[in-house]
Design a protein around this motif. Structure first.
Motif, PDB file in Angstrom:
ATOM      1  N   GLY A  63       2.051  -6.697   6.298  1.00 46.69           N
ATOM      2  CA  GLY A  63       2.399  -5.389   6.860  1.00 46.69           C
ATOM      3  C   GLY A  63       3.764  -5.383   7.516  1.00 46.69           C
ATOM      4  N   PHE A  64       4.126  -6.510   8.140  1.00 46.04           N
ATOM      5  CA  PHE A  64       5.462  -6.613   8.738  1.00 46.04           C
ATOM      6  C   PHE A  64       6.540  -6.460   7.680  1.00 46.04           C
ATOM      7  CE2 PHE A  64       9.147  -9.321   9.552  1.00 46.04           C
ATOM      8  CZ  PHE A  64       9.625  -8.767  10.732  1.00 46.04           C
ATOM      9  N   VAL A  65       6.374  -7.150   6.553  1.00 44.88           N
ATOM     10  CA  VAL A  65       7.353  -7.052   5.472  1.00 44.88           C
ATOM     11  C   VAL A  65       7.396  -5.637   4.907  1.00 44.88           C
ATOM     12  CG1 VAL A  65       8.035  -7.943   3.211  1.00 44.88           C
ATOM     13  CG2 VAL A  65       7.050  -9.485   4.901  1.00 44.88           C
ATOM     14  N   GLN A  66       6.218  -5.045   4.748  1.00 41.64           N
ATOM     15  CA  GLN A  66       6.168  -3.715   4.146  1.00 41.64           C
ATOM     16  C   GLN A  66       6.798  -2.660   5.046  1.00 41.64           C
ATOM     17  OE1 GLN A  66       2.273  -2.496   2.925  1.00 41.64           O
ATOM     18  NE2 GLN A  66       2.973  -0.598   2.010  1.00 41.64           N
ATOM     19  N   SER A  67       6.447  -2.660   6.325  1.00 39.52           N
ATOM     20  CA  SER A  67       6.922  -1.600   7.214  1.00 39.52           C
ATOM     21  C   SER A  67       8.358  -1.811   7.668  1.00 39.52           C
ATOM     22  CB  SER A  67       6.001  -1.497   8.432  1.00 39.52           C
ATOM     23  OG  SER A  67       5.984  -2.730   9.155  1.00 39.52           O
ATOM     24  N   ASN A  68       8.753  -3.057   7.899  1.00 42.75           N
ATOM     25  CA  ASN A  68      10.076  -3.326   8.465  1.00 42.75           C
ATOM     26  C   ASN A  68      11.151  -3.614   7.430  1.00 42.75           C
ATOM     27  OD1 ASN A  68       9.729  -3.569  11.608  1.00 42.75           O
ATOM     28  ND2 ASN A  68       7.962  -4.595  10.710  1.00 42.75           N
ATOM     29  N   ILE A  69      10.750  -3.964   6.222  1.00 41.79           N
ATOM     30  CA  ILE A  69      11.744  -4.295   5.198  1.00 41.79           C
ATOM     31  C   ILE A  69      11.643  -3.345   4.011  1.00 41.79           C
ATOM     32  CG2 ILE A  69      12.583  -6.057   3.610  1.00 41.79           C
ATOM     33  CD1 ILE A  69      11.621  -8.180   5.564  1.00 41.79           C
ATOM     34  N   ALA A  70      10.499  -3.365   3.326  1.00 43.04           N
ATOM     35  CA  ALA A  70      10.365  -2.566   2.100  1.00 43.04           C
ATOM     36  C   ALA A  70      10.453  -1.070   2.385  1.00 43.04           C
ATOM     37  CB  ALA A  70       9.051  -2.916   1.400  1.00 43.04           C
ATOM     38  N   ASP A  71       9.531  -0.575   3.218  1.00 41.88           N
ATOM     39  CA  ASP A  71       9.541   0.859   3.532  1.00 41.88           C
ATOM     40  C   ASP A  71      10.752   1.239   4.368  1.00 41.88           C
ATOM     41  OD1 ASP A  71       7.202   0.942   2.161  1.00 41.88           O
ATOM     42  OD2 ASP A  71       5.903   1.208   3.906  1.00 41.88           O
ATOM     43  N   GLY A  72      11.160   0.336   5.257  1.00 41.46           N
ATOM     44  CA  GLY A  72      12.286   0.640   6.131  1.00 41.46           C
ATOM     45  C   GLY A  72      13.588   0.827   5.383  1.00 41.46           C
ATOM     46  N   ALA A  73      13.808   0.045   4.329  1.00 44.43           N
ATOM     47  CA  ALA A  73      15.066   0.130   3.580  1.00 44.43           C
ATOM     48  C   ALA A  73      14.966   1.028   2.356  1.00 44.43           C
ATOM     49  CB  ALA A  73      15.511  -1.266   3.149  1.00 44.43           C
ATOM     50  N   LEU A  74      13.780   1.096   1.751  1.00 47.48           N
ATOM     51  CA  LEU A  74      13.648   1.782   0.461  1.00 47.48           C
ATOM     52  C   LEU A  74      12.805   3.045   0.521  1.00 47.48           C
ATOM     53  CD1 LEU A  74      13.010  -1.406  -1.716  1.00 47.48           C
ATOM     54  CD2 LEU A  74      15.080  -0.019  -1.721  1.00 47.48           C
ATOM     55  N   GLY A  75      12.106   3.263   1.618  1.00 44.83           N
ATOM     56  CA  GLY A  75      11.168   4.373   1.656  1.00 44.83           C
ATOM     57  C   GLY A  75       9.828   3.944   1.077  1.00 44.83           C
ATOM     58  N   LYS A  76       8.811   4.764   1.258  1.00 42.09           N
ATOM     59  CA  LYS A  76       7.457   4.370   0.876  1.00 42.09           C
ATOM     60  C   LYS A  76       7.284   4.242  -0.635  1.00 42.09           C
ATOM     61  CE  LYS A  76       4.955   5.896   4.960  1.00 42.09           C
ATOM     62  NZ  LYS A  76       4.633   4.494   5.316  1.00 42.09           N
ATOM     63  N   VAL A  77       7.895   5.150  -1.416  1.00 40.32           N
ATOM     64  CA  VAL A  77       7.693   5.117  -2.863  1.00 40.32           C
ATOM     65  C   VAL A  77       8.366   3.890  -3.475  1.00 40.32           C
ATOM     66  CG1 VAL A  77       8.096   6.313  -5.043  1.00 40.32           C
ATOM     67  CG2 VAL A  77       7.446   7.614  -3.003  1.00 40.32           C
ATOM     68  N   ASP A  78       9.675   3.765  -3.276  1.00 42.12           N
ATOM     69  CA  ASP A  78      10.394   2.613  -3.827  1.00 42.12           C
ATOM     70  C   ASP A  78      10.006   1.322  -3.122  1.00 42.12           C
ATOM     71  OD1 ASP A  78      11.870   3.972  -5.822  1.00 42.12           O
ATOM     72  OD2 ASP A  78      13.254   4.719  -4.295  1.00 42.12           O
ATOM     73  N   GLY A  79       9.651   1.414  -1.838  1.00 41.95           N
ATOM     74  CA  GLY A  79       9.208   0.232  -1.116  1.00 41.95           C
ATOM     75  C   GLY A  79       7.961  -0.374  -1.729  1.00 41.95           C
ATOM     76  N   LYS A  80       7.034   0.485  -2.161  1.00 39.18           N
ATOM     77  CA  LYS A  80       5.820   0.003  -2.818  1.00 39.18           C
ATOM     78  C   LYS A  80       6.147  -0.656  -4.148  1.00 39.18           C
ATOM     79  CE  LYS A  80       1.222   1.546  -4.257  1.00 39.18           C
ATOM     80  NZ  LYS A  80       0.306   2.716  -4.371  1.00 39.18           N
ATOM     81  N   ARG A  81       7.121  -0.102  -4.880  1.00 39.55           N
ATOM     82  CA  ARG A  81       7.508  -0.668  -6.178  1.00 39.55           C
ATOM     83  C   ARG A  81       8.046  -2.085  -6.040  1.00 39.55           C
ATOM     84  NH1 ARG A  81      12.017   2.611  -8.498  1.00 39.55           N
ATOM     85  NH2 ARG A  81      11.933   0.973 -10.106  1.00 39.55           N
ATOM     86  N   PHE A  82       8.891  -2.296  -5.043  1.00 35.58           N
ATOM     87  CA  PHE A  82       9.576  -3.578  -4.911  1.00 35.58           C
ATOM     88  C   PHE A  82       8.939  -4.492  -3.867  1.00 35.58           C
ATOM     89  CE2 PHE A  82      12.787  -0.825  -6.806  1.00 35.58           C
ATOM     90  CZ  PHE A  82      13.299  -1.654  -7.795  1.00 35.58           C
TER      91      PHE A  82
END
Length: 247
Positions: A59-78
């Motif tokens: 969750g730390f990676v998802q909220s602080n890196i993936a979603d934080g930099a790419l947004g929820k849609v692209d964050g989920k992809r990458f």
């Protein structure tokens, strides 16, 4: 410096040569696989202690890196590639302070370079997937620049976007781990010298260098986590830059 180039243990003189550093890398990867297997083998709606810790880390990676930099849609992809990169860098960084290992798996250029190339491929893939052939045009010929300035701007954009990004990613991680290892070696080598070789009054200096060794060990843990975060976050930022229409 010889710590970074240990002698071969298996398959000496072949492309598959395995030395102490490679064994450390294998241990780090095996540890990640085992921890994730233990944490996910019995997934429950009400998570146990191991599952909770694993979910917090992911969750730390998802909220602080993936979603934080790419947004929820692209964050989920990458998210898969970003999470894999974060935990791999973190595990290999932390081997530098584990007794008996005492060497970060990222302290020799191989792993940082491979990870930087993975980030580079992900960046190129994201740009081409989003913009097609226009990706390279938008990268090398920024909109709003007078045509005659492209003679200067385009080479600079090519160098900074397609050359320096992977190089700086790899070197930043590498040099931080090398510097941390050298600091710890200096402190604990000095402690051994003052306590067991110099002796007498010089033993007091050994107490000081030992204290500094423990302080730098704690600092090295912070650096290991920070470098894993920085490396992964910059990868996410580069992917995000490839996804925007104009950059």
């Amino acid at each position: 410096m010889f710590d970074f180039y240990p002698p071969a243990i298996f398959f000496d003189g072949t492309p598959f040569e395995i030395n102490r550093l490679m064994v450390i890398r294998f241990i780090a990867v095996a540890l990640i696989v085992v921890l994730f297997w233990i944490g996910t083998r019995r997934m429950r709606m009400i998570p146990g202690r191991g599952q909770s810790l694993l979910e917090m880390a992911v969750g730390f990676v998802q909220s602080n890196i993936a979603d934080g930099a790419l947004g929820k849609v692209d964050g989920k992809r990458f998210m898969p590639i970003l999470a894999s990169m974060f935990f791999m860098v973190l595990a290999m960084n932390l081997t530098g302070i584990v007794p008996g290992l005492n060497l970060a798996g990222t302290s020799v250029i191989g792993v940082p370079l491979v990870l930087a190339l993975v980030a580079y491929v992900a960046f190129i893939y994201a740009g081409i997937k989003k913009q097609g052939g226009n990706f390279f045009k938008a990268s090398l010929f920024p909109a709003g620049v007078p045509w005659y300035l492209y003679i200067v701007v385009t080479p600079i954009e090519f160098l900074s976007t397609f050359i320096l990004r992977p190089v700086t990613l790899a070197l930043r991680l590498l040099m931080n781990m090398v510097a941390g290892h050298m600091l710890l070696v200096l402190c604990f080598s000095a402690t051994h010298f003052f306590l067991f070789t110099a002796g007498g009054f010089f033993g007091l200096f050994g107490i000081g260098t030992l204290a500094f060794g423990f302080i730098f060990t704690i600092f090295e843990i912070l650096v290991a986590v920070l470098q894993a975060y920085v490396f992964t976050f910059l990868t996410a930022v580069y992917i995000q830059l490839a996804l925007v229409e104009e950059h």
